[in-house]
Design a protein around this motif. Structure first.
Motif, short mmCIF file in Angstrom:
data_model
loop_
_atom_site.label_atom_id
_atom_site.label_comp_id
_atom_site.label_asym_id
_atom_site.label_seq_id
_atom_site.Cartn_x
_atom_site.Cartn_y
_atom_site.Cartn_z
N LEU A 54 -47.35 -133.08 22.58
CA LEU A 54 -46.86 -132.01 21.85
C LEU A 54 -45.37 -131.87 22.26
O LEU A 54 -44.70 -131.71 21.67
N LEU A 55 -45.46 -131.55 23.57
CA LEU A 55 -44.17 -131.21 24.24
C LEU A 55 -43.24 -132.45 24.29
O LEU A 55 -42.07 -132.35 23.71
N PHE A 56 -43.68 -133.60 24.41
CA PHE A 56 -42.84 -134.94 24.48
C PHE A 56 -42.42 -135.04 22.94
O PHE A 56 -41.41 -135.40 22.63
N SER A 57 -43.26 -135.08 22.00
CA SER A 57 -42.99 -135.48 20.84
C SER A 57 -42.20 -134.32 20.11
O SER A 57 -41.27 -134.64 18.86
N GLY A 58 -42.26 -133.33 20.42
CA GLY A 58 -41.54 -132.40 19.48
C GLY A 58 -40.31 -131.62 20.21
O GLY A 58 -39.36 -131.48 19.66
N THR A 59 -40.31 -131.89 21.58
CA THR A 59 -38.96 -131.18 22.15
C THR A 59 -38.15 -132.39 23.04
O THR A 59 -36.98 -132.29 22.84
N ILE A 60 -38.71 -133.19 23.60
CA ILE A 60 -38.06 -133.89 24.63
C ILE A 60 -37.68 -135.25 23.95
O ILE A 60 -36.44 -135.54 24.15
N LEU A 61 -38.40 -135.86 23.23
CA LEU A 61 -38.05 -137.05 22.50
C LEU A 61 -36.72 -136.98 21.51
O LEU A 61 -35.99 -137.79 21.72
N THR A 65 -33.23 -138.86 22.04
CA THR A 65 -32.80 -139.90 21.00
C THR A 65 -31.29 -139.54 20.71
O THR A 65 -30.52 -140.49 20.54
N GLN A 66 -31.36 -138.23 20.57
CA GLN A 66 -29.98 -137.78 20.12
C GLN A 66 -28.81 -138.08 21.09
O GLN A 66 -27.74 -138.47 20.93
N ARG A 67 -29.17 -137.81 22.40
CA ARG A 67 -28.32 -138.02 23.60
C ARG A 67 -27.96 -139.54 23.77
O ARG A 67 -26.89 -139.94 23.96
N ILE A 68 -29.09 -140.31 23.58
CA ILE A 68 -28.70 -141.92 23.40
C ILE A 68 -27.82 -142.26 22.56
O ILE A 68 -26.80 -143.31 22.79
N GLU A 70 -25.29 -140.78 20.81
CA GLU A 70 -24.09 -139.93 21.28
C GLU A 70 -23.46 -140.93 22.23
O GLU A 70 -22.15 -140.93 22.25
N MET A 71 -24.38 -141.19 23.23
CA MET A 71 -23.68 -141.88 24.57
C MET A 71 -23.26 -143.44 24.06
O MET A 71 -22.47 -143.75 24.44
N PHE A 72 -24.04 -144.01 23.08
CA PHE A 72 -23.52 -145.16 22.76
C PHE A 72 -22.55 -145.33 21.40
O PHE A 72 -22.29 -146.36 20.97
N ASN A 73 -22.35 -144.02 20.76
CA ASN A 73 -21.43 -144.04 19.67
C ASN A 73 -20.02 -143.49 20.19
O ASN A 73 -19.41 -143.13 19.72
N TYR A 74 -19.67 -144.52 21.02
CA TYR A 74 -18.16 -144.18 21.63
C TYR A 74 -17.20 -145.05 20.84
O TYR A 74 -17.63 -146.33 20.57
N GLN A 75 -16.46 -144.18 20.46
CA GLN A 75 -15.23 -144.99 19.44
C GLN A 75 -13.92 -144.83 20.13
O GLN A 75 -12.82 -144.65 19.34
#
Length: 76
Positions: A54-61, A65-68, A70-75
């Motif tokens: 529950l911790l990983f599926s609701g909070t961490i993942l 995913t959002q951070r990854i 943002e990291m590859f969405n470099y323009q």
């Protein structure tokens, strides 16, 4: 040579007494005690794994995913 044979005899008698006492010992752990311990370990493990899931599926993942993205969405 006699001392050596005497010490061997003493050690063998000592080992024999220890083995006899170990075999005569009627104290022991019952099957019910062991079953309860195993059941407790399984239940606690399942609760721990469920909480981690529950911790990983609701909070961490989602955050990861959002951070990854943002990291590859470099323009630049």
């Amino acid at each position: 040579m006699r001392k050596w044979l005497k010490s061997i005899k003493k050690k063998s008698v000592s080992v024999g007494v220890t083995v006899k006492n170990a075999l005569a010992n009627r104290r022991g752990e019952g099957f019910v005690d062991t079953a309860v311990k195993i059941l407790m370990a399984v239940v606690i493990g399942a609760l721990l794994l469920g909480g981690l899931y529950l911790l990983f599926s609701g909070t961490i993942l989602p955050t990861l995913t959002q951070r990854i993205r943002e990291m590859f969405n470099y323009q630049g």
